[in-house]
Design a protein around this motif. Structure first.
Motif, mmCIF file in Angstrom:
data_model
loop_
_atom_site.group_PDB
_atom_site.id
_atom_site.type_symbol
_atom_site.label_atom_id
_atom_site.label_comp_id
_atom_site.label_asym_id
_atom_site.label_seq_id
_atom_site.Cartn_x
_atom_site.Cartn_y
_atom_site.Cartn_z
ATOM 1 N N VAL A 1 18.058 17.190 -13.007
ATOM 2 C CA VAL A 1 19.352 17.427 -13.987
ATOM 3 C C VAL A 1 20.625 17.068 -12.982
ATOM 4 C CG1 VAL A 1 21.144 18.973 -15.072
ATOM 5 C CG2 VAL A 1 18.358 18.588 -15.595
ATOM 6 N N GLY A 2 21.439 16.373 -13.349
ATOM 7 C CA GLY A 2 22.663 16.355 -12.150
ATOM 8 C C GLY A 2 22.921 15.231 -11.272
ATOM 9 N N GLU A 3 21.474 14.470 -11.226
ATOM 10 C CA GLU A 3 21.366 13.445 -10.210
ATOM 11 C C GLU A 3 21.768 12.136 -10.704
ATOM 12 O OE1 GLU A 3 20.410 13.693 -6.824
ATOM 13 O OE2 GLU A 3 20.513 15.738 -7.018
ATOM 14 N N ALA A 4 22.116 12.087 -11.986
ATOM 15 C CA ALA A 4 22.547 10.656 -12.392
ATOM 16 C C ALA A 4 23.607 10.282 -11.899
ATOM 17 C CB ALA A 4 22.600 10.982 -14.084
ATOM 18 N N ALA A 5 24.038 8.883 -11.931
ATOM 19 C CA ALA A 5 25.417 8.372 -11.339
ATOM 20 C C ALA A 5 26.274 8.705 -12.492
ATOM 21 C CB ALA A 5 25.165 6.976 -11.222
ATOM 22 N N PHE A 6 27.503 8.660 -12.416
ATOM 23 C CA PHE A 6 28.665 9.020 -13.131
ATOM 24 C C PHE A 6 28.607 8.106 -14.290
ATOM 25 C CE2 PHE A 6 31.014 6.027 -10.327
ATOM 26 C CZ PHE A 6 31.827 5.541 -11.272
ATOM 27 N N TYR A 7 28.100 6.773 -14.178
ATOM 28 C CA TYR A 7 28.099 6.009 -15.111
ATOM 29 C C TYR A 7 26.818 5.850 -15.754
ATOM 30 C CZ TYR A 7 26.118 3.630 -11.332
ATOM 31 O OH TYR A 7 25.483 3.118 -10.153
ATOM 32 N N GLY A 8 25.772 6.478 -15.583
ATOM 33 C CA GLY A 8 24.705 6.501 -16.495
ATOM 34 C C GLY A 8 23.442 6.947 -15.665
ATOM 35 N N PRO A 9 22.354 7.400 -16.439
ATOM 36 C CA PRO A 9 21.022 7.752 -15.865
ATOM 37 C C PRO A 9 20.385 6.781 -15.195
ATOM 38 C CG PRO A 9 20.708 7.615 -18.295
ATOM 39 C CD PRO A 9 22.041 7.174 -18.031
ATOM 40 N N LYS A 10 19.154 7.018 -14.384
ATOM 41 C CA LYS A 10 18.631 6.265 -13.535
ATOM 42 C C LYS A 10 17.132 6.521 -13.465
ATOM 43 C CE LYS A 10 20.607 7.890 -9.321
ATOM 44 N NZ LYS A 10 21.049 7.964 -7.946
ATOM 45 N N ILE A 11 16.302 5.737 -13.150
ATOM 46 C CA ILE A 11 14.887 5.831 -12.580
ATOM 47 C C ILE A 11 14.919 5.558 -11.075
ATOM 48 C CG2 ILE A 11 12.637 5.240 -12.898
ATOM 49 C CD1 ILE A 11 13.181 4.451 -15.581
ATOM 50 N N GLY B 1 0.781 -1.283 0.101
ATOM 51 C CA GLY B 1 -0.004 0.074 0.018
ATOM 52 C C GLY B 1 0.956 1.188 0.042
ATOM 53 N N MET B 2 2.041 1.340 -0.638
ATOM 54 C CA MET B 2 2.836 2.358 -0.685
ATOM 55 C C MET B 2 2.832 2.869 -2.000
ATOM 56 S SD MET B 2 6.406 1.264 1.316
ATOM 57 C CE MET B 2 6.505 0.867 3.061
ATOM 58 N N THR B 3 2.450 4.069 -2.074
ATOM 59 C CA THR B 3 2.632 4.818 -3.554
ATOM 60 C C THR B 3 3.779 5.236 -3.890
ATOM 61 O OG1 THR B 3 0.398 6.116 -2.737
ATOM 62 C CG2 THR B 3 1.693 6.955 -4.702
ATOM 63 N N LEU B 4 4.220 4.809 -5.148
ATOM 64 C CA LEU B 4 5.536 5.188 -5.718
ATOM 65 C C LEU B 4 5.647 6.377 -6.545
ATOM 66 C CD1 LEU B 4 6.612 1.665 -6.884
ATOM 67 C CD2 LEU B 4 7.274 2.797 -4.717
ATOM 68 N N ALA B 5 6.511 7.206 -6.163
ATOM 69 C CA ALA B 5 6.803 8.469 -6.954
ATOM 70 C C ALA B 5 7.958 8.377 -7.840
ATOM 71 C CB ALA B 5 6.922 9.817 -6.173
ATOM 72 N N VAL B 6 7.943 8.607 -8.851
ATOM 73 C CA VAL B 6 9.252 8.254 -9.839
ATOM 74 C C VAL B 6 9.792 9.466 -10.273
ATOM 75 C CG1 VAL B 6 9.772 7.389 -12.313
ATOM 76 C CG2 VAL B 6 7.854 6.358 -10.672
ATOM 77 N N ARG B 7 11.407 9.524 -10.099
ATOM 78 C CA ARG B 7 12.212 10.421 -10.448
ATOM 79 C C ARG B 7 13.314 9.952 -11.877
ATOM 80 N NH1 ARG B 7 16.461 12.855 -6.275
ATOM 81 N NH2 ARG B 7 17.629 10.879 -7.080
ATOM 82 N N LEU B 8 13.401 10.979 -12.880
ATOM 83 C CA LEU B 8 14.341 10.358 -13.654
ATOM 84 C C LEU B 8 15.580 11.374 -13.456
ATOM 85 C CD1 LEU B 8 15.306 8.868 -16.266
ATOM 86 C CD2 LEU B 8 14.034 10.762 -17.610
ATOM 87 N N SER B 9 16.770 10.539 -13.185
ATOM 88 C CA SER B 9 17.833 11.256 -12.814
ATOM 89 C C SER B 9 18.910 11.382 -13.879
ATOM 90 C CB SER B 9 18.684 10.603 -11.740
ATOM 91 O OG SER B 9 17.787 10.569 -10.673
ATOM 92 N N LEU B 10 19.043 12.639 -14.538
ATOM 93 C CA LEU B 10 19.794 12.960 -15.587
ATOM 94 C C LEU B 10 21.153 13.377 -15.498
ATOM 95 C CD1 LEU B 10 16.692 14.855 -17.276
ATOM 96 C CD2 LEU B 10 17.300 12.396 -17.564
ATOM 97 N N TRP B 11 21.869 13.387 -16.534
ATOM 98 C CA TRP B 11 23.311 13.909 -16.178
ATOM 99 C C TRP B 11 23.309 15.583 -16.517
ATOM 100 C CZ3 TRP B 11 27.439 14.377 -20.429
ATOM 101 C CH2 TRP B 11 26.892 14.708 -21.853
ATOM 102 N N ASP B 12 24.489 16.237 -16.078
ATOM 103 C CA ASP B 12 24.320 17.526 -16.072
ATOM 104 C C ASP B 12 25.456 18.016 -17.542
ATOM 105 O OD1 ASP B 12 24.698 20.363 -16.243
ATOM 106 O OD2 ASP B 12 25.370 20.476 -14.145
ATOM 107 N N GLU B 13 24.659 18.121 -18.615
ATOM 108 C CA GLU B 13 25.386 18.511 -19.705
ATOM 109 C C GLU B 13 26.258 19.687 -19.747
ATOM 110 O OE1 GLU B 13 21.696 20.668 -22.289
ATOM 111 O OE2 GLU B 13 22.304 18.548 -22.841
ATOM 112 N N GLU B 14 26.120 20.308 -19.014
ATOM 113 C CA GLU B 14 27.133 21.425 -18.914
ATOM 114 C C GLU B 14 28.326 21.208 -18.177
ATOM 115 O OE1 GLU B 14 25.271 24.997 -16.993
ATOM 116 O OE2 GLU B 14 23.594 25.157 -18.409
ATOM 117 N N HIS B 15 28.446 20.128 -17.459
ATOM 118 C CA HIS B 15 29.513 19.634 -16.921
ATOM 119 C C HIS B 15 29.839 18.134 -17.369
ATOM 120 C CE1 HIS B 15 29.908 23.044 -14.466
ATOM 121 N NE2 HIS B 15 28.728 23.068 -14.196
#
Length: 624
Positions: free
Chosen positions: A432-442, A385-399
């Motif tokens: 933006v900027g929350e991705a791991a250094f090796y790839g994006p994640k959900i 009975g736990m509601t799931l919220a989803v975040r797409l963690s992306l790289w920071d293309e400026e860095h």
């Protein structure tokens, strides 16, 4: 994804943070009136409230919080403004020196010598420096005047004190100035503020409820786990009941992933340091690793993660594209040398059991595999009975220097994850900027019964380890190609997930997860024989799950029926079966639920079928 909804939520939170930060200033103004010699550190808004670090001539007590609150209300009613004043840094230093505010002078000198980044890093308070974003190198800072109180601050604030909602001061703690134990210890005053009294009352109720549900206390009372000084902090010992809960959770994950082609593997708990140096983890985690020495003279360590080991299973022989995807899973413990002060029950430990899985696939298989993992996570959390919220963690293309891989590779991978989320037809946010250094994640955030959010499950794309370990498969054209690696966690950490579950359910696990599902309570000794007949009947019920039978016990204690019922309720047993002369004569049981609902007299077979359905469906049936 609803960008307008996300924007509305973000704006509402910003408005609340602004009001809370303004309340921190109001509190400081009240303190200064009560203790004119007070010296102020920093006072930011934080999650659910605010605090201010203050040096005072005496140690405050909870009684003093009432005095401060009263003074705050007096000031609030005066409709005092939050007036911004901009001055040069040197003038600001002079003014704070006149007012005998050495901590503000120190911040201003730090800002002057090293810039705003250094101030934020050392204080954690972006507003404290009185310098707006984008003004690095500026010689002008800002103050806010509220009545007699002048504070170095970037702002923004509410228009005046009548725009502050309802507030309450919560506690007093000690805090070293700038987080350094060699610096003076200040008194940290915590408070909270909301727009309405109803919101504040609800928050205070949640706090009280969370104390009642503290998994550390319930874990002891329900005999789920223990800690020992001889074993060491952060190293939990799970009892038979606690181990049963762990096993049931692990089996549930396995039942969801095994039909999707996941295969179990097993790896050792120590490894040569070289493995993590090759993977790149050594540079980042070496301070958190337990080091092991042996007779060989080689350097070993306790594994802090499993993914490099799994790459070596993949690399043990040449792979063909026909074998992919390869899905490896394992429930195993990793070890991290956490600081003693950060350990907290099961939620922060040194021995972390992970329900780990890694998928090695071709680039064009990524989307399908992510969908498979998504379905596992979705189906796992449904019974809780736990509601799931989803975040797409992306790289920071400026860095781009912070990440591995080309922009084309990142954009392609991120778009694949977006495509999965679109297929699911859900709302999500992007960071933006929350991705791991090796790839994006959900990342999946679960909302528990106390409205707290927990980041638990995750799906991560990894370009790093296949590259570092030179992983390959033979493609259909006869040439070697690089696989993509997917990391996935469902529970995250078994220990942490158990701490969340204990508090989510207040220890009253659903029937399928309860260590004891039924407690038989004979009224008198003459009913014991029938009690054991009922127990055997329940044990004989065959289930199609991994657990072979209903988990049932008989309370033989020579105590009153009411005391036995109370004991079973304290142990959060779902069903209490009271047996007396009438029940023994008719071959029935009188059934009470731990909630207090009396289900009346049932045949043993009817009760068995009820419990069986709750176990097999992982869903408790209505009690009334």
């Amino acid at each position: 994804m609803s960008t307008s909804l996300a924007a509305e939520k973000e704006q509402a939170q910003q408005d609340l943070d602004r009001m809370r930060h303004s309340t921190a200033h109001l509190m400081a103004a009240a303190v200064q009136l009560l203790w004119p010699e007070a010296k102020f550190g920093v006072g930011p808004a934080i999650k659910n409230g605010f605090y201010y670090d203050i040096e005072l001539p005496e140690a405050l007590t909870p009684k003093d919080l009432g005095r401060i609150e009263q003074k705050m209300r007096e000031l609030k009613n005066k409709k005092l403004g939050y007036d911004r004043i901009e001055v040069g840094i040197d003038e600001a230093i002079e003014e704070m020196s006149k007012r005998n505010q050495p901590y503000k002078v120190e911040l201003l000198n730090l800002l002057k010598e090293r810039g705003s980044t250094a101030v934020v890093q050392e204080t954690g308070d972006a507003e404290a420096i009185g310098l707006s974003e984008g003004q690095e190198g500026s010689t002008v800072v800002s103050f806010y005047q509220t009545g007699h109180f002048l504070d170095l601050c970037r702002g923004p604030h509410v228009e005046d004190t009548t725009h502050i909602g309802v507030f309450k001061l919560m506690s007093i703690a000690g805090a070293y100035w700038r987080g350094n134990e060699n610096n003076p210890q200040l008194q940290r005053l915590y408070g909270t503020a909301f727009n309405t009294k109803e919101e504040l009352d609800h928050y205070l109720w949640l706090l009280e409820e969370s104390k009642k549900r503290d998994h550390r206390r319930l874990g002891q009372e329900l005999d789920l786990f223990a800690f020992s000084d001889l074993v060491g902090g952060g190293l939990p010992l799970f009892t038979p009941k606690g181990t049963l809960v762990r096993d049931l959770l692990e089996e549930f994950v396995q039942s969801l992933q095994e039909p999707l082609g996941y295969q179990r593997v097993h790896i050792p708990h120590i490894t040569k340091n070289d493995l993590y140096k090759t993977s790149g983890h050594w540079e980042k985690f070496q301070e958190d690793i337990f080091h092991v020495s042996g007779k060989s003279g080689e350097d070993f360590c306790m594994k802090p993660m499993n993914c490099p080991h799994h790459t070596q299973i993949y690399a043990s022989r040449m792979r063909s594209y026909r074998e992919l995807p390869i899905r490896l899973s394992e429930v195993t413990t990793v070890y991290r040398d956490e600081l003693p002060g950060t350990l907290h029950g099961l939620s922060r430990v040194r021995a972390i059991t992970q329900d780990d899985a890694h998928v090695f696939c071709t680039p064009d298989q990524v989307q399908e595999e992510v969908l498979r993992i998504y379905s596992i996570i979705e189906n796992f959390y449904k019974p809780f009975g736990m509601t799931l919220a989803v975040r797409l963690s992306l790289w920071d293309e400026e860095h781009p220097e912070k990440y591995l891989g080309t922009p084309e590779l990142w954009n392609s991978a991120q778009e694949q994850l977006r495509a999965v989320l679109r297929m699911k037809g859900i709302e999500w946010v992007e960071e933006v900027g929350e991705a791991a250094f090796y790839g994006p994640k959900i990342d999946f955030t679960a909302l528990d019964a106390l409205e707290r959010t927990w980041q638990l499950a995750t799906i991560q794309l990894d370009f790093n380890l296949p590259e570092r370990f030179n992983l390959e498969y033979m493609g259909p054209d006869g040439h070697a190609a690089r696989p993509v690696m997917l990391h996935r966690a469902v529970l995250g950490s078994v220990e942490r997930f158990m701490s969340v579950l204990i508090e989510h359910y207040a220890g009253a696990f659903p029937t399928w997860l309860s260590p004891v599902q039924a407690m038989i309570i004979p009224i008198a000794d003459r009913h014991l024989d029938y009690a054991y007949q009922v127990k055997q009947s329940l044990l004989d019920v065959r289930l199609s799950s991994a657990r072979e039978s209903i988990r049932v016990e008989v309370d033989e204690a020579r105590e009153s029926m009411q005391k036995k019922i109370r004991n079973a309720q304290l142990q959060k047993v779902p069903y209490m079966l009271v047996l007396g002369d009438k029940e023994a004569e008719n071959g029935e049981v009188n059934v009470r639920h731990r909630s207090g609902v009396n289900l009346g007299t049932l045949s043993v077979s009817a009760l068995a079928e009820r419990i069986k359905q709750e176990i097999l469906t992982r869903n408790d049936l209505p009690r009334e």
